[in-house]
Design a protein around this motif. Sequence first.
Motif, PDB file in Angstrom:
ATOM      1  N   THR B  20       7.042   0.653   7.025  1.00 22.35           N
ATOM      2  CA  THR B  20       7.518  -0.192   5.931  1.00 22.35           C
ATOM      3  C   THR B  20       7.239  -1.648   6.242  1.00 22.35           C
ATOM      4  OG1 THR B  20       9.240   1.364   5.262  1.00 22.35           O
ATOM      5  CG2 THR B  20       9.527  -0.927   4.604  1.00 22.35           C
ATOM      6  N   TRP B  34       2.528  -6.969  -4.363  1.00 24.83           N
ATOM      7  CA  TRP B  34       1.914  -6.600  -3.097  1.00 24.83           C
ATOM      8  C   TRP B  34       0.409  -6.479  -3.310  1.00 24.83           C
ATOM      9  CZ3 TRP B  34       3.398  -6.862   1.706  1.00 24.83           C
ATOM     10  CH2 TRP B  34       4.765  -6.761   2.032  1.00 24.83           C
ATOM     11  N   ARG B  36      -3.422  -6.071  -1.060  1.00 24.70           N
ATOM     12  CA  ARG B  36      -4.091  -5.849   0.206  1.00 24.70           C
ATOM     13  C   ARG B  36      -5.444  -6.556   0.169  1.00 24.70           C
ATOM     14  NH1 ARG B  36      -5.773   0.274   1.363  1.00 24.70           N
ATOM     15  NH2 ARG B  36      -7.179  -0.808   2.790  1.00 24.70           N
ATOM     16  N   ILE B  46      -1.539  -3.728  -5.319  1.00 21.53           N
ATOM     17  CA  ILE B  46      -1.026  -2.389  -5.010  1.00 21.53           C
ATOM     18  C   ILE B  46       0.103  -2.023  -5.969  1.00 21.53           C
ATOM     19  CG2 ILE B  46      -0.048  -0.903  -3.222  1.00 21.53           C
ATOM     20  CD1 ILE B  46      -1.086  -2.941  -1.153  1.00 21.53           C
ATOM     21  N   TYR B  64       1.250   4.577  -1.359  1.00 23.57           N
ATOM     22  CA  TYR B  64       2.265   3.528  -1.180  1.00 23.57           C
ATOM     23  C   TYR B  64       3.472   3.803  -2.072  1.00 23.57           C
ATOM     24  CZ  TYR B  64      -1.794   0.964   0.654  1.00 23.57           C
ATOM     25  OH  TYR B  64      -2.901   0.582   1.346  1.00 23.57           O
ATOM     26  N   LEU B  76       7.400  -2.547   1.001  1.00 28.16           N
ATOM     27  CA  LEU B  76       6.255  -1.666   0.721  1.00 28.16           C
ATOM     28  C   LEU B  76       6.212  -0.606   1.816  1.00 28.16           C
ATOM     29  CD1 LEU B  76       3.522  -1.192  -0.897  1.00 28.16           C
ATOM     30  CD2 LEU B  76       2.441  -2.525   0.932  1.00 28.16           C
ATOM     31  N   THR B  77       6.247   0.653   1.430  1.00 24.27           N
ATOM     32  CA  THR B  77       6.247   1.750   2.402  1.00 24.27           C
ATOM     33  C   THR B  77       4.974   2.568   2.297  1.00 24.27           C
ATOM     34  OG1 THR B  77       8.660   1.925   2.410  1.00 24.27           O
ATOM     35  CG2 THR B  77       7.429   3.852   3.152  1.00 24.27           C
ATOM     36  N   LEU B  78       4.360   2.785   3.444  1.00 18.98           N
ATOM     37  CA  LEU B  78       3.250   3.719   3.543  1.00 18.98           C
ATOM     38  C   LEU B  78       3.855   5.027   4.022  1.00 18.98           C
ATOM     39  CD1 LEU B  78       2.106   0.765   3.975  1.00 18.98           C
ATOM     40  CD2 LEU B  78       0.181   1.874   5.125  1.00 18.98           C
ATOM     41  N   GLN B  85      -5.852   2.636   5.260  1.00 17.18           N
ATOM     42  CA  GLN B  85      -4.822   1.662   4.909  1.00 17.18           C
ATOM     43  C   GLN B  85      -4.742   0.517   5.921  1.00 17.18           C
ATOM     44  OE1 GLN B  85      -1.638   4.672   4.439  1.00 17.18           O
ATOM     45  NE2 GLN B  85      -1.518   4.036   2.280  1.00 17.18           N
ATOM     46  N   TYR B  89      -1.894  -7.190   4.401  1.00 15.95           N
ATOM     47  CA  TYR B  89      -1.056  -7.031   3.215  1.00 15.95           C
ATOM     48  C   TYR B  89      -0.344  -8.347   2.911  1.00 15.95           C
ATOM     49  CZ  TYR B  89      -1.912  -2.063   3.622  1.00 15.95           C
ATOM     50  OH  TYR B  89      -2.526  -0.835   3.678  1.00 15.95           O
TER      51      TYR B  89
END
Lengths: 113, 115
Positions: B20, B34, B36, B46, B64, B76-78, B85, B89
């Motif tokens: 996160t 957000w 990238r 994103i 995401y 923002l959570t991956l 990825q 960011y």
Amino acid sequence: KQEVTQIPAALSVPEGENLVLNCSFTDSAIYNLQWFRQDPGKGLTSLLLIQSSQREQTSGRLNASLDKSSGRSTLYIAASQPGDSATYLCAVLHSGNTGKLIFGQGTTLQVKP
Amino acid sequence: DAGITQSPRYKITETGRQVTLMCHQTWSHSYMFWYRQDLGHGLRLIYYSAAADITDKGEVPDGYVVSRSKTENFPLTLESATRSQTSVYFCATSPTGAVWNSPLHFGNGTRLTVT
């Protein structure tokens, strides 16, 4: 689909020179166009914002113009200084897309002392 | 005036892990974004949020997840990180009701490496 292109990708000039950075976009239905500066390892700093109804904006040694009909914007930097060395990005706020800026890939400027 | 704070500044994680990225603003701006940034692709959106509890997809949302329970935070959570990825960011904000004529304000970014 809106596409934003910046030419050249890189530019090197001697100190004191006046220079022009170019930005083109494919769809003229925009709300505004913004120019940003990015220093290495940093975020983007807003330089100028031109509303779709405006032709140009000025801030200090910077002047940005907008020609919606031709899909072009230029950023003019007068009397360049080594401190102007950075990457310059343009972005358009496309009409109908809430807050979604579409960015060009930037022009990396080096001003040599 | 801290403005926008992103944390961590650098993160290395392994493929498949959840990570996160945090974004905190002190301005109470309504809009948060957000992006990238990748070589060859520039900056791509994103997700974005118009207000607390209102979020929407941008150009590259797959993989995401975002949430916005408070105006000032937009994590923002991956969910399961992949090597694709790996990126820088950026979180950005824009004032309430003025996204059309106010520039975006950016944080300093989080450099994420997925091994």
